[in-house]
Design a protein around this motif. Structure first.
Motif, short mmCIF file in Angstrom:
data_model
loop_
_atom_site.label_atom_id
_atom_site.label_comp_id
_atom_site.label_asym_id
_atom_site.label_seq_id
_atom_site.Cartn_x
_atom_site.Cartn_y
_atom_site.Cartn_z
N VAL A 1 1.05 -1.11 0.09
CA VAL A 1 -0.12 0.00 -0.28
C VAL A 1 0.84 1.46 0.07
O VAL A 1 0.61 1.92 -0.84
CB VAL A 1 -1.02 0.02 1.28
N MET B 1 -6.20 4.79 1.55
CA MET B 1 -4.88 3.75 1.75
C MET B 1 -4.04 4.10 2.78
O MET B 1 -3.55 3.00 3.56
CB MET B 1 -4.19 4.15 0.27
N ALA C 1 -5.56 2.19 5.66
CA ALA C 1 -5.49 0.70 5.56
C ALA C 1 -3.75 0.64 5.90
O ALA C 1 -3.55 -0.43 6.42
CB ALA C 1 -5.47 0.39 4.13
N LEU D 1 -2.75 -2.18 8.90
CA LEU D 1 -1.83 -3.42 8.62
C LEU D 1 -0.69 -3.29 9.33
O LEU D 1 -0.15 -4.19 9.90
CB LEU D 1 -1.46 -3.33 6.99
#
Length: 289
Positions: A25, A214, A217, A221
């Motif tokens: 990402v 993004m 995310a 993560l």
């Protein structure tokens, strides 16, 4: 291997998947947003999530006191410096190189950590584990073979990032029993926001709506990857976990194939087989004290 002994390796394998997905990402973001800004927003978003959750905790004031004044604060914040430094350096490497090559370079880390587990942590590594690490490293060389013809300056970012991450893992293991995975994750966010916050006004690029999705995310993560690795280090010795780090290479190959259309050749496939063989060998041998 008993089920309890499988928990640490399983967490390392999961951590590798989460970290690799997060850096993919970041690779997609890095063409538009600076690595320092990405890292700052990762830390800021994590702290904002902790602030949103804290009112629902049994003792929120006590929880924040532990964040601001943690046990062994110097060591915990030193671990945070290792994580954040590694994050910035690895994002810079991913922005300039294929996922698989950055991941392969990063696997010098298990060699470093296995070698340092004795003098730093007092762990005694069995010959089986050294053989497992050596097999994994040979596999990495096979995968990295296309990148060995000419040196890429961006590879220095990957190597430096791995050294910083190795330092984090060593400090995190030494904090076992005094700091848990949540402590280490929040301290890294706090240190990261402080480290990068001063530079962000000079580097700031306004993210689009898609960029914000993004970024959230990436933050989620990375936080989950750090938490799972910290949890693994609380449950098993550093030397015992290192061969399992090589499984991350399989995740990197998968992302390269699915997202970037990069298919490994026969030599790279043989390298993956060596890596898996090393991991299986490591699964059967204990580390002696």
């Amino acid at each position: 291997m008993p089920r309890s002994a499988l928990l640490g390796p399983s967490l390392v394998v999961l951590s590798g998947l989460l970290y690799t997905a997060g850096y993919v990402v970041a690779k997609l973001l890095s063409g538009r947003i600076d690595a320092v800004q990405i890292t700052f927003l990762r830390c800021a978003l994590l702290l904002a999530a902790a602030a949103a959750i804290s009112p629902f905790l049994p003792r929120p004031a006590s929880a924040w006191r532990r964040v601001l004044f943690p046990p062994r604060a110097r060591d915990m914040r030193l671990a945070g410096v290792g994580v954040i430094g590694s994050s910035i350096l690895v994002i810079l490497a991913y922005a300039r190189m294929p996922v698989i090559e950055v991941s392969a370079i990063a696997f010098t880390g298990p060699i470093i950590l296995t070698a340092l587990a004795g003098p730093v942590l007092g762990e005694r590594v069995s010959r089986r584990r050294w053989a497992a690490v050596a097999l994994g490293f040979l596999g990495v060389l096979a995968v990295l073979r296309p990148g060995l013809a000419t040196f890429q300056p961006a590879a220095a970012f990957a190597v430096a990032g791995q050294l910083a991450y190795a330092a984090y893992q060593l400090v995190a293991r030494r904090l076992r029993g005094e700091a848990d995975a949540v402590d280490l994750t929040l301290q890294s966010a706090l240190v990261g926001a402080a480290m990068t916050g001063l530079a962000v006004p000079f580097l700031w690029t306004a993210p689009s709506a898609a960029d914000w999705v993004m970024l959230v995310a990436f933050a989620a993560l990375q936080a989950a990857g750090q938490w799972t690795l910290a949890a693994a280090l609380q449950r098993a010795e550093v030397a015992a976990l290192q061969p399992w780090q090589y499984v991350k290479l399989a995740w990197a190959l998968g992302f390269d194939v699915l997202l970037f259309g990069l298919v490994p050749d026969a030599v790279a496939a043989s390298g993956i087989a060596l890596i898996l063989a090393g991991t299986m060998l490591a699964a059967g041998g204990p580390t002696r004290r």
